[in-house]
Write a protein that holds these residues in place. Structure first.
Motif, PDB file in Angstrom:
ATOM      1  N   ASP A 338      -1.160 -23.835  -5.787  1.00 38.46           N
ATOM      2  CA  ASP A 338      -0.452 -22.606  -6.144  1.00 38.46           C
ATOM      3  C   ASP A 338      -0.187 -21.750  -4.898  1.00 38.46           C
ATOM      4  OD1 ASP A 338       0.587 -20.309  -7.171  1.00 38.46           O
ATOM      5  OD2 ASP A 338      -0.937 -20.031  -8.717  1.00 38.46           O
ATOM      6  N   ASP A 339       0.960 -22.018  -4.277  1.00 39.08           N
ATOM      7  CA  ASP A 339       1.306 -21.253  -3.074  1.00 39.08           C
ATOM      8  C   ASP A 339       2.360 -20.190  -3.373  1.00 39.08           C
ATOM      9  OD1 ASP A 339       3.412 -22.911  -3.569  1.00 39.08           O
ATOM     10  OD2 ASP A 339       3.571 -23.722  -1.523  1.00 39.08           O
ATOM     11  N   ARG A 340       2.415 -19.742  -4.631  1.00 39.72           N
ATOM     12  CA  ARG A 340       3.349 -18.660  -4.975  1.00 39.72           C
ATOM     13  C   ARG A 340       3.072 -17.428  -4.106  1.00 39.72           C
ATOM     14  NH1 ARG A 340       2.161 -17.575 -11.158  1.00 39.72           N
ATOM     15  NH2 ARG A 340       0.070 -18.061 -10.385  1.00 39.72           N
ATOM     16  N   ASP A 341       4.140 -16.818  -3.612  1.00 37.34           N
ATOM     17  CA  ASP A 341       3.958 -15.598  -2.824  1.00 37.34           C
ATOM     18  C   ASP A 341       4.180 -14.339  -3.650  1.00 37.34           C
ATOM     19  OD1 ASP A 341       6.663 -15.638  -3.210  1.00 37.34           O
ATOM     20  OD2 ASP A 341       7.209 -15.762  -1.080  1.00 37.34           O
ATOM     21  N   THR A 342       4.340 -14.546  -4.981  1.00 38.16           N
ATOM     22  CA  THR A 342       4.591 -13.401  -5.882  1.00 38.16           C
ATOM     23  C   THR A 342       3.307 -12.848  -6.489  1.00 38.16           C
ATOM     24  OG1 THR A 342       5.009 -15.050  -7.600  1.00 38.16           O
ATOM     25  CG2 THR A 342       6.939 -14.095  -6.492  1.00 38.16           C
ATOM     26  N   HIS A 343       2.199 -13.560  -6.305  1.00 35.69           N
ATOM     27  CA  HIS A 343       0.923 -13.109  -6.868  1.00 35.69           C
ATOM     28  C   HIS A 343      -0.179 -13.226  -5.833  1.00 35.69           C
ATOM     29  CE1 HIS A 343       3.303 -14.257 -10.445  1.00 35.69           C
ATOM     30  NE2 HIS A 343       2.637 -13.279 -11.046  1.00 35.69           N
ATOM     31  N   LYS A 344      -1.110 -12.284  -5.899  1.00 30.40           N
ATOM     32  CA  LYS A 344      -2.232 -12.278  -4.947  1.00 30.40           C
ATOM     33  C   LYS A 344      -3.312 -13.283  -5.390  1.00 30.40           C
ATOM     34  CE  LYS A 344      -1.476  -7.753  -3.093  1.00 30.40           C
ATOM     35  NZ  LYS A 344      -1.806  -6.384  -2.911  1.00 30.40           N
ATOM     36  N   PRO A 345      -4.166 -13.714  -4.433  1.00 28.39           N
ATOM     37  CA  PRO A 345      -5.220 -14.672  -4.795  1.00 28.39           C
ATOM     38  C   PRO A 345      -6.094 -14.209  -5.955  1.00 28.39           C
ATOM     39  CG  PRO A 345      -5.036 -14.515  -2.421  1.00 28.39           C
ATOM     40  CD  PRO A 345      -4.119 -13.471  -2.982  1.00 28.39           C
ATOM     41  N   GLY A 346      -6.449 -12.924  -5.990  1.00 28.28           N
ATOM     42  CA  GLY A 346      -7.302 -12.414  -7.075  1.00 28.28           C
ATOM     43  C   GLY A 346      -6.673 -12.611  -8.432  1.00 28.28           C
ATOM     44  N   PHE A 347      -5.362 -12.377  -8.509  1.00 30.23           N
ATOM     45  CA  PHE A 347      -4.626 -12.585  -9.755  1.00 30.23           C
ATOM     46  C   PHE A 347      -4.715 -14.059 -10.159  1.00 30.23           C
ATOM     47  CE2 PHE A 347      -0.926 -13.890 -12.136  1.00 30.23           C
ATOM     48  CZ  PHE A 347      -0.683 -12.847 -13.012  1.00 30.23           C
ATOM     49  N   LYS A 348      -4.514 -14.938  -9.175  1.00 30.80           N
ATOM     50  CA  LYS A 348      -4.540 -16.372  -9.454  1.00 30.80           C
ATOM     51  C   LYS A 348      -5.932 -16.826  -9.896  1.00 30.80           C
ATOM     52  CE  LYS A 348      -0.923 -17.275  -6.020  1.00 30.80           C
ATOM     53  NZ  LYS A 348      -0.595 -17.926  -4.743  1.00 30.80           N
ATOM     54  N   PHE A 349      -6.972 -16.317  -9.242  1.00 32.06           N
ATOM     55  CA  PHE A 349      -8.342 -16.673  -9.638  1.00 32.06           C
ATOM     56  C   PHE A 349      -8.561 -16.327 -11.104  1.00 32.06           C
ATOM     57  CE2 PHE A 349     -10.367 -16.156  -5.127  1.00 32.06           C
ATOM     58  CZ  PHE A 349      -9.628 -17.248  -4.693  1.00 32.06           C
ATOM     59  N   ASN A 350      -8.165 -15.118 -11.487  1.00 35.93           N
ATOM     60  CA  ASN A 350      -8.314 -14.672 -12.870  1.00 35.93           C
ATOM     61  C   ASN A 350      -7.516 -15.543 -13.827  1.00 35.93           C
ATOM     62  OD1 ASN A 350     -10.092 -12.529 -13.270  1.00 35.93           O
ATOM     63  ND2 ASN A 350      -8.672 -11.036 -12.450  1.00 35.93           N
ATOM     64  N   GLU A 351      -6.292 -15.859 -13.441  1.00 32.19           N
ATOM     65  CA  GLU A 351      -5.404 -16.647 -14.306  1.00 32.19           C
ATOM     66  C   GLU A 351      -5.995 -18.022 -14.606  1.00 32.19           C
ATOM     67  OE1 GLU A 351      -0.811 -18.367 -14.382  1.00 32.19           O
ATOM     68  OE2 GLU A 351      -1.614 -17.504 -12.520  1.00 32.19           O
ATOM     69  N   TYR A 352      -6.490 -18.703 -13.568  1.00 34.68           N
ATOM     70  CA  TYR A 352      -6.992 -20.065 -13.774  1.00 34.68           C
ATOM     71  C   TYR A 352      -8.365 -20.066 -14.427  1.00 34.68           C
ATOM     72  CZ  TYR A 352      -2.904 -21.296 -11.112  1.00 34.68           C
ATOM     73  OH  TYR A 352      -1.600 -21.435 -10.718  1.00 34.68           O
ATOM     74  N   GLU A 353      -9.117 -18.999 -14.250  1.00 36.06           N
ATOM     75  CA  GLU A 353     -10.383 -18.860 -14.975  1.00 36.06           C
ATOM     76  C   GLU A 353     -10.091 -18.688 -16.456  1.00 36.06           C
ATOM     77  OE1 GLU A 353     -13.582 -15.445 -14.671  1.00 36.06           O
ATOM     78  OE2 GLU A 353     -13.678 -16.720 -12.900  1.00 36.06           O
ATOM     79  N   LEU A 354      -9.122 -17.831 -16.771  1.00 40.17           N
ATOM     80  CA  LEU A 354      -8.716 -17.595 -18.152  1.00 40.17           C
ATOM     81  C   LEU A 354      -8.202 -18.876 -18.805  1.00 40.17           C
ATOM     82  CD1 LEU A 354      -8.043 -15.567 -20.483  1.00 40.17           C
ATOM     83  CD2 LEU A 354      -5.822 -15.239 -19.388  1.00 40.17           C
ATOM     84  N   LYS A 355      -7.494 -19.688 -18.034  1.00 41.54           N
ATOM     85  CA  LYS A 355      -6.906 -20.916 -18.578  1.00 41.54           C
ATOM     86  C   LYS A 355      -7.867 -22.104 -18.555  1.00 41.54           C
ATOM     87  CE  LYS A 355      -2.007 -20.115 -18.187  1.00 41.54           C
ATOM     88  NZ  LYS A 355      -0.712 -20.711 -17.812  1.00 41.54           N
ATOM     89  N   GLY A 356      -9.077 -21.890 -18.040  1.00 43.98           N
ATOM     90  CA  GLY A 356     -10.108 -22.915 -18.144  1.00 43.98           C
ATOM     91  C   GLY A 356      -9.967 -24.079 -17.189  1.00 43.98           C
ATOM     92  N   VAL A 357      -9.243 -23.895 -16.069  1.00 42.85           N
ATOM     93  CA  VAL A 357      -9.109 -24.989 -15.096  1.00 42.85           C
ATOM     94  C   VAL A 357     -10.501 -25.327 -14.562  1.00 42.85           C
ATOM     95  CG1 VAL A 357      -8.129 -25.671 -12.876  1.00 42.85           C
ATOM     96  CG2 VAL A 357      -6.754 -24.343 -14.502  1.00 42.85           C
ATOM     97  N   PRO A 358     -10.947 -26.584 -14.678  1.00 41.58           N
ATOM     98  CA  PRO A 358     -12.335 -26.924 -14.347  1.00 41.58           C
ATOM     99  C   PRO A 358     -12.762 -26.614 -12.912  1.00 41.58           C
ATOM    100  CG  PRO A 358     -11.362 -28.667 -15.666  1.00 41.58           C
ATOM    101  CD  PRO A 358     -10.246 -27.724 -15.322  1.00 41.58           C
TER     102      PRO A 358
END
Length: 491
Positions: A338-358
């Motif tokens: 996930d190298d999107r430049d539209t979202h910060k790392p913290g947002f991404k951490f939260n998103e993938y935690e919410l989505k249950g990525v192992p």
């Protein structure tokens, strides 16, 4: 990305509903009682489908497809079957619309009424057995082992995403056999296949058993089931397999010539699991931070999040990450960088935690300098720093560990929530204060079963397979009972 989930302790039902929507699994549609399964939720269902489909084909079953519409007369041929589904049927009465004479839209054309109403399939036994009559003439045509992946409609007024919707997706197996023994073996085999799938892929421990007469599938002589326990102490039926005897063969006149040249009715089974399994998956494992998915069913098993300032740093990180992505893919591991430049790392951490990525990998400038990755696992939320050269093996090990750990946690919860009781007062107390499965004596009568359900909302979930003979007295009537059965409140 703030998760803002209601906690399970505060309101389990609200937590579930919020999680399904916020994790992008599904949403309510413009049709009351029906849902839209979103791409992320459907990706999980596809993984379930693929695993089950292989298991079915490995045991000799073939896929086919039958019409969604069933003539009303078909449904009435097997009396207990129609009685079981009559109140849930959606009925098609007309085949054409027309413009309203006053120009205000469209109306049903009264001149286009069907000669015979069509039922939108609630299940396919009747249309399939009408077809089997044409396919089966001799013992050489048996066994006939057919599965269908389809949607069904059972009209529900109170709905809940994945758990109970008016339309849902499922598979339904329908088989025909020369002997009673073969059909019974098939019904049992499919229950074992469902249990194997639930435990090995979903990481959901289940109890195998049979249903009481009043809980059986409409038209079945025996129903085998697997029962799972959710975190809130309620049970969920995760799959059923039915021995139908010769009921449907007689209703649709499906006979075959035996080896001896005599005519006999075939013996039947049907079996199915549905998108309810998605609900079981969510409620068995997930936590207040979001989904917890077993690695075998996770659409994304590994996500890699770069932490960078400026494109030059991102390019350097990408140069390090891209070969790892290819290595993971070569191992059959699904990975997202996930190298999107539209979202910060913290947002991404939260998103993938919410989505249950192992497994989540993070890599920044310091990791580049040190030749490391930060590796986080979703089930325990533990993080550690791993050398780049060891990270592939670490990920493979973690995915195996997590699959086992998630199952072990669910099994421990289930085992600590099976309670033996001997009195009706204790039964009610455990049901309200602890929940879970309650092993209690029952006198075997439908009247006592109905009384318990009316007074406590608990049902007999199953008579466990290989149930221990333990003579006792029914907790309600004091009449003799040969063994304990499992009660619970259920979804």
């Amino acid at each position: 990305m703030g998760k803002n989930l209601t906690s399970r302790a505060e309101d389990y039902s609200k937590w579930y509903n919020e999680l399904v929507i916020k994790a992008d699994l599904a949403e309510n549609s413009g049709v009351r009682g029906c849902m839209v399964i979103k791409p992320y939720g459907y990706a999980i269902w596809e993984k379930m489908q693929a695993a089950l489909d292989k298991m079915f084909k490995d045991t000799g079953h073939q896929n086919a497809y039958f019409p969604i519409f069933i003539p009303k007369s078909y449904l009435s041929k097997e009396a207990s079957h129609v009685e079981g589904f009559a109140k849930e049927c959606a009925v098609v009465t007309h085949y054409r619309l027309k413009s309203n004479e006053d120009g205000t839209g469209i109306v049903v054309d009264d001149d286009a009424r069907l000669e015979e109403e069509l039922i939108v399939r609630p299940t396919s036994e009747t249309i399939i057995w009408d077809t089997f009559r044409r396919w089966i003439q001799s013992y050489r045509d048996l066994p006939l082992l057919i599965n269908q992946w389809a949607n069904v409609v059972r009209w529900e007024m109170r709905t809940r995403l994945f758990l109970r919707t008016a339309e849902f997706l499922w598979q339904e197996g329908h088989t025909a056999h020369a002997t009673e023994e073969e059909a019974m073996q098939e019904a049992e085999q499919m229950m074992h296949i469902y249990a194997e799938f639930a435990e090995n892929h979903m990481a959901v421990p289940v109890i195998k058993g049979t249903k009481t007469e009043s809980e059986r599938f409409a038209g079945a002589l025996e129903t085998f089931c697997i029962e799972a326990l959710m975190q809130d102490g309620k049970a969920l039926q995760a799959g059923t397999s039915h021995f139908l005897g010769q009921n449907f063969a007689k209703a649709f006149d499906v006979k075959f010539a035996t080896k001896e040249g005599k005519q006999d009715y075939v013996w039947a089974t049907s079996w199915g699991v549905s998108t309810r399994l998605m609900g079981a998956l969510i409620m068995t494992h997930s936590d207040d931070n979001g989904l917890v998915l077993p690695p075998k069913l996770a659409p994304i098993q590994v996500v890699i999040v770069p932490i960078y300032k400026g494109l030059e740093q991102l390019d350097a990180i990408s140069e390090k990450v891209n070969p790892l992505v290819k290595e993971l893919q070569a191992e059959g591991i699904s990975v997202k960088y996930d190298d999107r430049d539209t979202h910060k790392p913290g947002f991404k951490f939260n998103e993938y935690e919410l989505k249950g990525v192992p497994v989540r990998l993070a890599i920044g400038q310091r990791d580049l300098d040190n030749g490391t990755f930060e590796v986080a696992r979703r089930d325990t939320l533990e993080k550690e720093t791993v050398k780049a050269g060891a990270v592939l093996d670490k990920i493979k090990l973690l995915l195996e560990e997590m699959q086992k750990n998630i199952y072990a946690k669910a099994l421990n919860h289930r085992e600590t929530h099976i309670t033996k009781v001997d009195s009706y007062d204790d039964f009610k107390k455990v049901l309200e204060e602890k929940g879970g499965f309650i092993a209690a004596h029952w006198d075997g009568t439908a009247a006592t079963e109905s009384k318990i359900q009316e007074e406590t909302k608990a049902t007999i979930r199953c008579i466990p397979l290989n149930v221990e003979n333990e003579e006792g007295k029914c907790m309600v009537t004091d009449n003799p009972s040969p063994y304990r059965v499992l009660f619970a409140k259920a979804y």
